[in-house]
Design a protein around this motif. Structure first.
Motif, PDB file in Angstrom:
ATOM      1  N   GLY A 155     100.621  53.703  53.207  1.00 22.58           N
ATOM      2  CA  GLY A 155      99.643  53.444  54.250  1.00 22.58           C
ATOM      3  C   GLY A 155      98.412  54.323  54.137  1.00 22.58           C
ATOM      4  N   PRO A 156      97.585  54.327  55.158  1.00 18.52           N
ATOM      5  CA  PRO A 156      96.380  55.182  55.148  1.00 18.52           C
ATOM      6  C   PRO A 156      96.753  56.651  55.075  1.00 18.52           C
ATOM      7  CG  PRO A 156      96.257  53.508  56.879  1.00 18.52           C
ATOM      8  CD  PRO A 156      97.657  53.468  56.357  1.00 18.52           C
ATOM      9  N   ARG A 157      95.946  57.419  54.376  1.00 13.25           N
ATOM     10  CA  ARG A 157      96.205  58.847  54.186  1.00 13.25           C
ATOM     11  C   ARG A 157      95.039  59.656  54.728  1.00 13.25           C
ATOM     12  NH1 ARG A 157      98.702  59.151  47.989  1.00 13.25           N
ATOM     13  NH2 ARG A 157     100.403  57.646  48.328  1.00 13.25           N
ATOM     14  N   SER A 158      95.353  60.841  55.197  1.00 13.93           N
ATOM     15  CA  SER A 158      94.324  61.737  55.717  1.00 13.93           C
ATOM     16  C   SER A 158      93.716  62.556  54.579  1.00 13.93           C
ATOM     17  CB  SER A 158      94.925  62.679  56.768  1.00 13.93           C
ATOM     18  OG  SER A 158      95.996  63.436  56.206  1.00 13.93           O
ATOM     19  N   VAL A 159      92.523  63.063  54.813  1.00 23.72           N
ATOM     20  CA  VAL A 159      91.806  63.838  53.806  1.00 23.72           C
ATOM     21  C   VAL A 159      92.467  65.206  53.647  1.00 23.72           C
ATOM     22  CG1 VAL A 159      89.589  64.843  53.161  1.00 23.72           C
ATOM     23  CG2 VAL A 159      89.672  62.627  54.327  1.00 23.72           C
ATOM     24  N   LYS A 160      92.689  65.611  52.413  1.00 20.92           N
ATOM     25  CA  LYS A 160      93.342  66.881  52.108  1.00 20.92           C
ATOM     26  C   LYS A 160      92.438  67.730  51.211  1.00 20.92           C
ATOM     27  CE  LYS A 160      97.180  65.530  54.140  1.00 20.92           C
ATOM     28  NZ  LYS A 160      97.663  66.128  55.388  1.00 20.92           N
ATOM     29  N   ASP A 161      92.565  69.066  51.358  1.00 20.43           N
ATOM     30  CA  ASP A 161      91.859  70.029  50.499  1.00 20.43           C
ATOM     31  C   ASP A 161      90.363  69.742  50.445  1.00 20.43           C
ATOM     32  OD1 ASP A 161      94.276  71.413  49.689  1.00 20.43           O
ATOM     33  OD2 ASP A 161      94.726  69.646  48.485  1.00 20.43           O
ATOM     34  N   LEU A 162      89.766  69.549  51.612  1.00 20.35           N
ATOM     35  CA  LEU A 162      88.354  69.184  51.688  1.00 20.35           C
ATOM     36  C   LEU A 162      87.453  70.297  51.153  1.00 20.35           C
ATOM     37  CD1 LEU A 162      86.247  67.124  52.622  1.00 20.35           C
ATOM     38  CD2 LEU A 162      86.332  68.176  54.897  1.00 20.35           C
ATOM     39  N   LEU A 163      87.853  71.552  51.323  1.00 16.94           N
ATOM     40  CA  LEU A 163      87.019  72.676  50.900  1.00 16.94           C
ATOM     41  C   LEU A 163      86.723  72.615  49.402  1.00 16.94           C
ATOM     42  CD1 LEU A 163      85.614  75.371  51.484  1.00 16.94           C
ATOM     43  CD2 LEU A 163      87.822  76.508  51.142  1.00 16.94           C
TER      44      LEU A 163
ATOM     45  N   PRO B  98      90.888  60.156  49.989  1.00 13.78           N
ATOM     46  CA  PRO B  98      91.548  61.249  50.723  1.00 13.78           C
ATOM     47  C   PRO B  98      92.062  62.379  49.847  1.00 13.78           C
ATOM     48  CG  PRO B  98      92.312  59.098  51.493  1.00 13.78           C
ATOM     49  CD  PRO B  98      91.508  58.845  50.275  1.00 13.78           C
ATOM     50  N   SER B  99      92.509  62.078  48.641  1.00 18.74           N
ATOM     51  CA  SER B  99      93.103  63.104  47.780  1.00 18.74           C
ATOM     52  C   SER B  99      92.138  63.661  46.747  1.00 18.74           C
ATOM     53  CB  SER B  99      94.340  62.545  47.070  1.00 18.74           C
ATOM     54  OG  SER B  99      95.349  62.211  47.981  1.00 18.74           O
ATOM     55  N   SER B 100      90.855  63.372  46.869  1.00 18.25           N
ATOM     56  CA  SER B 100      89.899  63.862  45.881  1.00 18.25           C
ATOM     57  C   SER B 100      89.815  65.388  45.897  1.00 18.25           C
ATOM     58  CB  SER B 100      88.517  63.253  46.143  1.00 18.25           C
ATOM     59  OG  SER B 100      88.097  63.512  47.476  1.00 18.25           O
TER      60      SER B 100
ATOM     61  N   ILE C 178      92.761  66.714  43.924  1.00 16.49           N
ATOM     62  CA  ILE C 178      92.522  66.577  42.488  1.00 16.49           C
ATOM     63  C   ILE C 178      91.558  67.652  41.999  1.00 16.49           C
ATOM     64  CG2 ILE C 178      91.497  65.059  40.754  1.00 16.49           C
ATOM     65  CD1 ILE C 178      92.648  62.700  42.290  1.00 16.49           C
ATOM     66  N   CYS C 179      90.522  67.945  42.777  1.00 17.22           N
ATOM     67  CA  CYS C 179      89.579  68.995  42.396  1.00 17.22           C
ATOM     68  C   CYS C 179      90.270  70.358  42.343  1.00 17.22           C
ATOM     69  CB  CYS C 179      88.414  69.030  43.372  1.00 17.22           C
ATOM     70  SG  CYS C 179      87.341  67.576  43.319  1.00 17.22           S
ATOM     71  N   LEU C 180      91.142  70.622  43.312  1.00 20.91           N
ATOM     72  CA  LEU C 180      91.879  71.884  43.318  1.00 20.91           C
ATOM     73  C   LEU C 180      92.807  71.983  42.119  1.00 20.91           C
ATOM     74  CD1 LEU C 180      92.920  74.515  44.466  1.00 20.91           C
ATOM     75  CD2 LEU C 180      94.326  73.208  46.081  1.00 20.91           C
ATOM     76  N   SER C 181      93.519  70.900  41.830  1.00 24.16           N
ATOM     77  CA  SER C 181      94.417  70.899  40.676  1.00 24.16           C
ATOM     78  C   SER C 181      93.640  71.082  39.381  1.00 24.16           C
ATOM     79  CB  SER C 181      95.213  69.596  40.640  1.00 24.16           C
ATOM     80  OG  SER C 181      96.094  69.566  39.544  1.00 24.16           O
TER      81      SER C 181
ATOM     82  N   GLY D   4     100.827  61.773  49.294  1.00 20.73           N
ATOM     83  CA  GLY D   4      99.533  62.023  49.919  1.00 20.73           C
ATOM     84  C   GLY D   4      99.405  63.390  50.542  1.00 20.73           C
ATOM     85  N   GLU D   5     100.344  64.298  50.249  1.00 21.44           N
ATOM     86  CA  GLU D   5     100.297  65.646  50.808  1.00 21.44           C
ATOM     87  C   GLU D   5      99.203  66.476  50.129  1.00 21.44           C
ATOM     88  OE1 GLU D   5     101.989  67.057  53.240  1.00 21.44           O
ATOM     89  OE2 GLU D   5     103.146  65.250  53.732  1.00 21.44           O
ATOM     90  N   ALA D   6      98.836  67.601  50.770  1.00 22.58           N
ATOM     91  CA  ALA D   6      97.882  68.532  50.188  1.00 22.58           C
ATOM     92  C   ALA D   6      98.522  69.241  48.998  1.00 22.58           C
ATOM     93  CB  ALA D   6      97.414  69.536  51.227  1.00 22.58           C
TER      94      ALA D   6
END
Length: 528
Positions: A47-55, A332-334, A337-340, A396-398
């Motif tokens: 389903g829809p996912r919330s935005v993670k690791d926005l910083l 939401p998971s961009s 991905i940037c953190l990884s 979809g987790e952080a």
């Protein structure tokens, strides 16, 4: 899975998680019940996912905005006289522009055969990849067992052939002395011996590896659109690199010609503006971070797509798996991905620094201990990151939550990916090496028979070998990520006491338990 286990118990425990343990007090039972309820929430989030690791997404965008802003500034403020050839004029005590002539360059005679060979190899690599995937799906055991002898015969043949051919050619014998040739010959023989030893030691695990590769090939064959999406992401990255390279070129034009005294004589030298070296560092870091993020985005898309296939019903075809994975990866998971990608970049940079220090042979026991500690830390980060991005694509987790939950998931179920990682990946790499080596030998024979290139035919064939190895190696890279994703999905199934893909469970249930984890996890029994 020991032979002393009861078959019914083994079959039941294969599809059930270790969710409960003997009750000793009401508080422990309550804590265990709450823990089990939390564990059962791990599943594929369609389903829809919330935005993670926005910083980290904001930081990633700031890097790119700064790169483009300074790049545009570099183009607008470039010195138009940067390419002019100048000499020092003692009368005016300044630099005077002069004219220079360009020399014509004729390309070597092997450029045209090389171009056509690489083009033909690139065209043939697509049906080769398709045929290899279908063969691994339907004839996995035949492909594996047929390739095993070539793991030994091809290096053996190339080693002996190179030694004999070099001794027959005076030019080669002059460049490579006989002592060096013998040393290289013996070294390759030792490597072949190690390969033989590895095959003998792991012969009892070969059938399990064959089944794992078969399952991964079947999963990938149901999502063939990945072979159009993943290269497109790589191509998009290369297109994105074009303006960055242009910015680097124009940034070198920001400066001025200055008069400098060199050994008593005056000469005109180009002096760049002070900000140009810092801009070079910024662009290189941006390019490396973008490449690492693209690789992690590809892994994310693969994991999300395969998870969508895995958790769909057997009688239902997976719907919009790739489209959903792409939307989540660049939505939401961009930030995840940037953190990884940033962690991967930091690990690679630190590893390069450690390798450079090792080559310099820095003395002292402190340096040795420090290098060992750093290598252990980097290995741990690589291992945790390996399954974190797979788990993030599934749930979809952080990033931090995915790392913790993945470790707990594997720990609760006493699973370890060491076997899957070392055996299946290297076996697939060996198959690709065998196929590309056979193709290279055929190309070299055709070039020697049809085109008079002489020794250059070896160079052209080697370039064809590299190209085919890269393309087929990319297929192996995708299969490796499919294996890892199915592994995490299987662990989620065990944790929930469900069986979404029976054929996967029939294979992965034979994976060895992690002894190190079993020592740290309390013994759990199946609740009634």
């Amino acid at each position: 899975m020991g032979s002393s286990e009861d078959p019914n118990t083994s079959e039941f425990s294969a599809s059930q998680p270790f969710l409960s343990k003997p009750s000793s007090s009401s508080s422990e039972v309550k804590e265990e019940t709450e823990s089990n309820q939390q564990y059962l929430q791990i599943t594929y989030n369609s389903g829809p996912r919330s935005v993670k690791d926005l910083l980290f997404l904001i930081l990633f965008l700031l890097f790119h905005i700064s790169t483009f802003a300074l790049g545009i500034f570099a183009i607008a403020h470039r010195n138009t006289n940067a390419h002019a050839s100048s000499t020092y004029d003692p009368v005016t005590s300044s630099c005077v522009e002069t004219h220079s002539t360009l020399s014509l360059y004729s390309s070597p005679h092997w450029v045209k055969p090389l171009t056509w060979t690489l083009l033909l190899t690139l065209l043939l690599s697509l049906p080769f990849s398709w045929a290899l995937l279908l063969s691994l799906k339907h004839y996995t055991k035949h492909i594996v067992y047929a390739s095993l002898p070539f793991f030994i015969f091809i290096p053996l043949f190339l080693n002996v052939y190179w030694f004999v051919a070099c001794n027959l050619r005076s030019s080669c014998s002059h460049v490579f002395p006989l002592a060096f040739q013998i040393l290289l010959l013996v070294f390759v023989f030792l490597l072949i011996g190690i390969v033989v030893w590895i095959l003998i030691v792991n012969r009892h695990r070969l059938q399990l590896t064959v089944n794992i590769i078969k399952v991964a090939s079947d999963a990938l064959s149901h999502n063939l659109a990945l072979f159009a999406v993943l290269p497109s992401m790589t191509l998009a990255l290369l297109v994105y690199y074009v303006p960055l390279v242009v910015f680097l070129v124009f940034s070198k034009l920001n400066g001025k010609l200055v008069v400098k005294e060199l050994e008593g004589d005056y000469a005109c030298v180009w002096k760049e503006d002070l900000w140009v070296p810092f801009y070079f560092v910024l662009v290189i870091l941006t390019m490396l971070w973008s490449a690492a993020a693209t690789v992690e985005a590809q892994v994310y898309v693969i994991s999300g797509t395969i998870a969508n296939w895995y958790f769909s019903k057997d009688y239902q075809a997976p719907k919009r798996g790739i489209r959903t994975s792409l939307r989540n990866a660049f939505g939401p998971s961009s930030g995840t991905i940037c953190l990884s990608g940033s962690l991967i970049l930091v690990v690679r940079m630190v590893r390069c620094v450690v390798d450079s220090a090792r080559q310099e042979d820095a003395p002292g026991i402190v340096n040795l201990v420090l290098r060992c500690c750093v290598n252990a830390l980097l290995t741990t980060v690589d291992f945790l990151n390996k399954f974190t991005i797979n788990f993030a694509a599934i749930t979809g987790e952080a990033y931090c939550s995915s790392a913790k939950m993945t470790y707990e998931l594997l720990r609760r179920n006493l699973l370890s990916a060491v076997f899957v990682e070392t055996i299946s990946s290297r076996l697939l790499a060996g198959i690709v090496f065998v196929l590309s080596a056979i193709y290279t030998i055929v190309v070299c024979a055709v070039l020697k028979a049809g085109i008079n290139l002489g020794a250059d035919s070896y160079f052209v064939a080697a370039m064809a070998w590299v190209l085919l190895l890269v393309v087929l190696g990319y297929l192996v890279h995708v299969l490796d990520n499919v294996i890892d994703t199915i592994y995490v999905c299987y662990a989620i199934d065990r944790d929930r006491g469900e069986v979404c893909k029976q054929d996967v469970h029939e294979v992965y249930v034979h994976l060895p338990r992690s002894r190190s984890l079993s020592q740290s996890v309390p013994t759990r029994t199946l609740g009634v």
